[in-house]
Design an enzyme around this catalytic site. Sequence first.
Site, PDB file in Angstrom:
ATOM      1  N   ALA A 128      71.519  58.267  41.472  1.00 38.50           N
ATOM      2  CA  ALA A 128      70.925  57.489  40.389  1.00 38.50           C
ATOM      3  C   ALA A 128      71.887  57.192  39.258  1.00 38.50           C
ATOM      4  O   ALA A 128      71.497  56.602  38.252  1.00 38.50           O
ATOM      5  CB  ALA A 128      69.711  58.254  39.849  1.00 38.50           C
ATOM      6  N   ASN A 196      69.229  66.388  39.991  1.00 42.74           N
ATOM      7  CA  ASN A 196      70.431  66.412  40.827  1.00 42.74           C
ATOM      8  C   ASN A 196      71.499  65.478  40.265  1.00 42.74           C
ATOM      9  O   ASN A 196      72.694  65.693  40.469  1.00 42.74           O
ATOM     10  CB  ASN A 196      70.070  66.009  42.262  1.00 42.74           C
ATOM     11  CG  ASN A 196      69.263  67.077  42.967  1.00 42.74           C
ATOM     12  OD1 ASN A 196      69.670  68.220  43.057  1.00 42.74           O
ATOM     13  ND2 ASN A 196      68.093  66.705  43.459  1.00 42.74           N
ATOM     14  N   HIS A 226      68.852  57.224  32.336  1.00 44.37           N
ATOM     15  CA  HIS A 226      69.935  58.176  32.081  1.00 44.37           C
ATOM     16  C   HIS A 226      71.014  57.503  31.236  1.00 44.37           C
ATOM     17  O   HIS A 226      71.464  56.399  31.567  1.00 44.37           O
ATOM     18  CB  HIS A 226      70.565  58.647  33.404  1.00 44.37           C
ATOM     19  CG  HIS A 226      69.582  59.155  34.403  1.00 44.37           C
ATOM     20  ND1 HIS A 226      68.892  60.339  34.248  1.00 44.37           N
ATOM     21  CD2 HIS A 226      69.157  58.631  35.585  1.00 44.37           C
ATOM     22  CE1 HIS A 226      68.099  60.521  35.290  1.00 44.37           C
ATOM     23  NE2 HIS A 226      68.245  59.507  36.111  1.00 44.37           N
TER      24      HIS A 226
END
Length: 274
Positions: A128, A196, A226
């Site tokens: 991601a 993760n 993020h």
Amino acid sequence: MTSLFATTPLKVGIAGLGAIGKSLAGLLDKGVPGLRLYAVAVRDASKYAEFIDGLSVRPVTTDFEGLARDCDIVIECAPAELVSAIATPALKAGRKVVVLSSGALLSQMHLLDLAKECGGQILVPTGALIGLDAVTAAAEGTIHSVTMTTRKPVKGLLGAPYLARHNISIEDISEPMKVFSGSAREAALGFPANLNVAVALSLAGIGPDRTRLDIWADPALKRNTHTIVVDADSASFSMTIENIPSENPKTGRITALSVLTLLKKICSPLRVGS
């Protein structure tokens, strides 16, 4: 002259058919040059029979040992507690193992020694996060700091051990709430199904103890977000990504695509990006 790249497709095995495993299986089933979905390993094959039978080329159903024996590449798409059981036999057989539950590696570092000893390799996909190439390049010099702020919809954080352990309730919040601040190592323990990405960032850069992380639960969000800020002697940069969740709200859709990109790089005559 013998080609560097094999003409026989590499056999790919998938351990686990959750949201990411299914998505990846479907992508491989459409046909990828140099790759072949050969086998899947699940606890209850009957539960996934309809999905497996619906693929254009039906893969073999087997166990973790079978993946290690018959596949060139084994992809872990399972709960974090199964990483060792999946990776150990594959690494002993000298296979490449793609680990999505990278947080589990922090407590399973003996797997790296096993890979060295037996000629196997552990691959952690970008997943991601964008910009891991830049972080790994900066790590060749000196990185002064790496900070990451993660904001997730409430349902993407529900059930995290850290929340239960600290009696943090987020089900009924109406405004953004910071639920964690600490190191990537601490986040991996407290949010094993959610962060993760933070572990991948830490492994690419300055390690899990120096990589700092804030986690927010935000009831207004629809996407996992993020933001990373890196300060190094070679460059200072920041990056933000908003990931669309998969059918599993804890994981973004881009994760399976990231794994596919990694697999293509293994057998492609042109590789873009480090």
